[in-house]
Design a protein around this motif. Structure first.
Motif, PDB file in Angstrom:
ATOM      1  N   TYR A  22       1.061  -1.554  -0.227  1.00 32.92           N
ATOM      2  CA  TYR A  22      -0.175  -0.310   0.014  1.00 32.92           C
ATOM      3  C   TYR A  22       0.768   1.432  -0.181  1.00 32.92           C
ATOM      4  O   TYR A  22       0.689   2.222  -0.649  1.00 32.92           O
ATOM      5  CB  TYR A  22      -0.778   0.018   1.112  1.00 32.92           C
ATOM      6  N   TYR A 132      -9.324  16.820   1.577  1.00 36.09           N
ATOM      7  CA  TYR A 132     -10.316  16.417   0.629  1.00 36.09           C
ATOM      8  C   TYR A 132     -11.474  16.957   0.504  1.00 36.09           C
ATOM      9  O   TYR A 132     -12.011  16.273   1.508  1.00 36.09           O
ATOM     10  CB  TYR A 132     -10.139  14.678   0.628  1.00 36.09           C
ATOM     11  N   HIS A 253       0.648  12.808  -7.365  1.00 37.39           N
ATOM     12  CA  HIS A 253       0.658  12.103  -6.435  1.00 37.39           C
ATOM     13  C   HIS A 253       1.234  10.546  -6.016  1.00 37.39           C
ATOM     14  O   HIS A 253       0.807   9.453  -5.532  1.00 37.39           O
ATOM     15  CB  HIS A 253      -0.421  11.098  -6.363  1.00 37.39           C
TER      16      HIS A 253
HETATM   17  C1  LIG Z   1      -6.585   6.750   1.798  1.00 36.35           C
HETATM   18  C2  LIG Z   1      -5.924   7.890   0.422  1.00 36.35           C
HETATM   19  C3  LIG Z   1      -7.584   8.551  -0.448  1.00 36.35           C
HETATM   20  C4  LIG Z   1      -5.094   7.984   0.608  1.00 36.35           C
HETATM   21  C5  LIG Z   1      -4.301   8.255  -0.744  1.00 36.35           C
HETATM   22  O1  LIG Z   1      -4.007   9.778  -0.955  1.00 36.35           O
HETATM   23  C6  LIG Z   1      -3.343   7.742  -1.273  1.00 36.35           C
HETATM   24  O2  LIG Z   1      -3.762   6.147  -0.428  1.00 36.35           O
HETATM   25  O3  LIG Z   1      -2.618   8.012  -1.917  1.00 36.35           O
END
Ligand SMILES: CC(C)CC(=O)C(=O)O
Ligand SMILES: Cc1cc2nc3c(=O)[nH]c(=O)nc-3n(C[C@H](O)[C@H](O)[C@H](O)COP(=O)(O)O)c2cc1C
Length: 355
Positions: A22, A132, A253
């Motif tokens: 993750y 967000y 991102h």
């Molecule tokens: C909880 C997610 C939306 C957080 C995020 O921006 C990511 O994992 O890139």
């Protein structure tokens, strides 16, 4: 440990493999994820000489928040997946380093508790809050008030996520929820159908309808500076100036949203030109070395953010690990700056970077 890569290797040994994936992963084929780092390796630095001075000053002021160096903690979610102390450890380390931490709205610790931890270490810590925006504007306003009351000094609205990118590692690992006991604490009590505060819950509330009117709405609701994070197009940078945002973060991102977009360092020059100094330009994505920081500043960034390196420090050693990562980056940047003939971040110029 001597490098960010060594911190990542240690973090990988300690983390549940699904959680490592993750943190480490990107969208789809992870082309942009790799490109963010590769792009720095293609750039060459051209130092200036005979400009020596005994003392260098790495400090910067960003929209009224002082930072001891132009290297900030980028907002990343779910720190308690990396270490039991989670965001509390990160906040203490950032405060100790005297740098700005941009707290993720999707933190696994409430913003009030994060701010209190930072204040144990520094009386006036530089905390910013990433948002967000949500369709439920009332909820959004409530969280803005909470963050203001906790003492944050700016809001950073993430604009690259009208929908969430597809992270295939998470699909393969079936990682769609936080383990029991962890929650997105800032999103508790959001509304009737939204009490979970889990990851899949966060997925539901990124806002497809997000547009410039929402930015104007937010600006009308707070006196704090409002930055937008996640733009890559020079025209959007011009619009940001036009719409009166306080600053921008050039970001993809960390390669987790739209795959195959360019490395941030490769679009930085055109964005810096479009903005023309009208507002501060920050950048994140792929910063792993002091020379990366020097390249970004030379090409027009006022500061950079680091995402995964902080998570690796946290997973490897909690607060101490994050401190080590931040001090490693500081020392590495300081050395690269000196070798480039600079004594202050602003001394670096675009002619010092070659393709
Ligand atoms: C909880 C997610 C939306 C957080 C995020 O921006 C990511 O994992 O890139
Ligand atoms: C695990 C992880 C979680 C993230 N969570 C958020 C988030 O909650 N909000 C946000 O705006 N960006 C988020 N980001 C993006 C980072 O702010 C930043 O843009 C990116 O990590 C920079 O790239 P780097 O990891 O190569 O330094 C996240 C990135 C990662 C790796």
């Amino acid at each position: 440990m001597r490098t960010i890569a060594e911190f990542e290797a240690t973090a990988r040994e300690r983390l549940d493999p699904a959680h490592y994936d993750y943190f480490a992963g990107g969208a789809q084929d992870e082309i942009t994820l790799r490109e963010n780092e590769e792009a720095y390796k293609r750039l060459r630095l051209v130092p200036r000489v005979l400009r020596g001075s005994d003392k260098r000053d790495l400090s910067v002021d960003l929209l009224g928040t002082p930072s001891s160096m132009p290297i900030l903690v980028a907002p990343t979610a779910f720190h308690r997946l990396a270490h039991p102390d989670g965001e509390l450890a990160t906040a203490r380390a950032a405060a100790r380093a005297g740098t700005i931490m941009i707290v993720s709205m999707a933190s696994t610790t409430a913003i009030e508790d994060i701010a209190a931890a930072a204040r144990e270490v520094a009386p006036d810590p530089g905390l910013w809050f990433q948002l967000y925006l949500q369709p439920d504007l009332e909820f959004t306003e409530a969280i803005v008030r909470r963050a203001e009351n906790a003492g944050v000094k700016a809001f950073v609205v993430t604009v690259d996520s009208p929908v969430l990118g597809r992270r295939e590692r998470d699909d393969r690992n079936a990682f769609h929820d936080l383990p029991p006991g962890l929650a997105v604490e800032n999103l508790r009590n959001i509304g009737e159908n939204r009490s979970g505060g889990t990851a899949s819950h966060v997925r539901d509330i990124v806002m497809s309808a997000l547009n410039w009117d929402h930015i104007a709405w937010l600006r009308s609701k707070t006196r704090l500076p409002v930055l937008i994070k996640g733009l890559l197009h020079a025209e959007d940078a011009r619009l940001a100036v036009h719409h009166g945002v306080a600053g921008i973060v050039v970001s993809n991102h960390g390669g987790r949203q739209l795959d195959t977009v360019p490395a941030t360092i490769d679009v930085l020059p055109e964005i810096a030109a479009a903005v023309g100094g009208a507002l501060p330009v920050l950048l994140d994505g792929g910063i792993r070395r002091g020379t990366d920081v020097v390249k970004a500043l030379a090409l027009g960034a006022d500061a950079v953010g680091v995402g995964r390196p902080v998570v690796w420090g946290l997973a490897a050693g909690g607060r101490e690990g994050v401190s080590e990562v931040l001090e490693m980056l500081r020392a590495d940047f300081d050395q690269a700056l000196a070798l480039c003939g600079g004594r202050h971040p602003a001394d670096l110029t675009p002619d010092q970077v070659r393709r």
